[in-house]
Design an enzyme around this catalytic site. Structure first.
Site, short mmCIF file in Angstrom:
data_model
loop_
_atom_site.label_atom_id
_atom_site.label_comp_id
_atom_site.label_asym_id
_atom_site.label_seq_id
_atom_site.Cartn_x
_atom_site.Cartn_y
_atom_site.Cartn_z
N GLU A 28 49.57 145.79 29.56
CA GLU A 28 49.10 145.65 30.77
C GLU A 28 49.16 144.00 31.28
O GLU A 28 48.45 143.30 30.35
CB GLU A 28 47.55 146.30 30.92
CG GLU A 28 47.01 146.36 32.28
CD GLU A 28 45.85 147.00 32.22
OE1 GLU A 28 45.63 147.99 32.57
OE2 GLU A 28 44.98 146.18 31.93
N HIS A 62 53.92 120.43 39.89
CA HIS A 62 53.66 120.74 41.28
C HIS A 62 52.33 121.32 41.55
O HIS A 62 51.61 121.77 40.52
CB HIS A 62 54.80 121.76 41.56
CG HIS A 62 56.05 121.27 41.46
ND1 HIS A 62 57.07 122.33 40.97
CD2 HIS A 62 56.73 120.22 41.49
CE1 HIS A 62 58.32 121.86 40.84
NE2 HIS A 62 57.83 120.44 41.23
N LYS A 72 47.08 130.29 39.62
CA LYS A 72 48.38 130.83 38.99
C LYS A 72 47.97 131.43 37.72
O LYS A 72 47.30 131.18 36.97
CB LYS A 72 49.34 129.80 38.96
CG LYS A 72 49.77 129.23 40.26
CD LYS A 72 50.97 128.04 39.64
CE LYS A 72 51.23 127.32 41.18
NZ LYS A 72 52.31 126.22 40.85
N HIS A 119 51.02 121.68 37.79
CA HIS A 119 51.73 122.74 36.68
C HIS A 119 53.05 122.50 36.75
O HIS A 119 53.65 122.29 37.49
CB HIS A 119 51.53 124.35 37.48
CG HIS A 119 52.18 125.05 36.30
ND1 HIS A 119 53.34 125.91 36.97
CD2 HIS A 119 51.94 125.59 35.24
CE1 HIS A 119 53.86 126.68 36.00
NE2 HIS A 119 52.78 126.40 34.77
N TYR A 132 55.00 134.40 37.84
CA TYR A 132 53.54 133.77 38.17
C TYR A 132 53.12 134.21 39.39
O TYR A 132 53.98 134.56 40.39
CB TYR A 132 53.46 132.42 37.91
CG TYR A 132 54.27 131.55 38.94
CD1 TYR A 132 53.61 131.12 39.98
CD2 TYR A 132 55.40 131.15 38.62
CE1 TYR A 132 54.30 130.06 40.68
CE2 TYR A 132 56.43 130.32 39.42
CZ TYR A 132 55.52 129.87 40.73
OH TYR A 132 56.43 128.93 41.50
N ASP A 170 62.30 116.59 42.07
CA ASP A 170 61.11 116.23 41.05
C ASP A 170 61.25 114.90 40.60
O ASP A 170 60.32 114.30 40.05
CB ASP A 170 61.22 117.17 40.09
CG ASP A 170 60.88 118.58 40.65
OD1 ASP A 170 59.88 118.65 41.68
OD2 ASP A 170 60.82 119.52 39.63
#
Length: 181
Positions: A28, A62, A72, A119, A132, A170
């Site tokens: 799960e 980010h 997240k 992140h 995510y 980036d």
């Protein structure tokens, strides 16, 4: 599901129970009731994202700010990444500190990243797929970022800069000191 808080308050490593037999495995990956009860939070995910990348790709760091900040829940479906989070919560005891963890298809470990964190990740294997959940919708005007090689943060990505594959966007991110928080 085993939850372990990292050195950064509110950021958790989640190890699911994996049931294996001759047919394969079952686990799960998310259960709202279990998740909120174990974390003591009221998280409501509204968006799922997925990226596929090659070895050496670095995405990040980010985040989103203000009312559009996002929590997240990150996991790897295929391959492996070094996942990195930075506490950008002004006033936090761990402000400016980072945590990293290897997330792989084998260990099936997940990382819960609370709001107020930057992140990013670097891909360790070709054709890696990262997935995510987000608890808030993407909002372009609220996005922020920090350059991956910020000297103050001193993150060890495990690759030389020449080996990394980074987007032009980036590469233009500000350092930690100049990031909009």
């Amino acid at each position: 599901m085993i939850l372990k808080e990292t050195k950064l308050k509110g950021c958790f490593v989640i190890e699911p129970k994996v049931f294996k037999d001759k047919r394969g495995y079952f686990l799960e990956t998310f259960n709202l009731e279990t998740f909120n009860n174990k974390l003591g939070l009221k998280v409501h995910f509204v968006q799922d994202n997925e990226s596929q990348s090659s070895k050496g790709v670095l995405r990040g760091l980010h985040y989103q700010i203000g009312k559009h900040a996002q929590a997240k829940l990150v996991r790897v479906i295929k391959g492996a990444v070094l996942d990195v989070v930075v506490d950008i919560r002004i006033g936090s005891e761990t402000f400016g500190e980072h945590f990293s963890i290897k997330l792989t298809e084998e260990n099936k470990t997940q990382l819960f990243v609370p709001r107020g964190f930057a992140h990013g990740f670097v891909v360790l294997e070709n054709e890696t797929i990262l997935s995510y959940k987000c608890d808030n919708f993407y909002h372009v005007a609220s996005e922020g970022g920090i350059i991956f090689n910020d000297q103050e943060l001193d993150i060890d990505w495990g690759f030389s800069e020449q080996e990394l594959i980074i987007s032009d966007k980036d590469l233009l991110l500000p350092n930690f000191k100049n990031a909009k928080l």
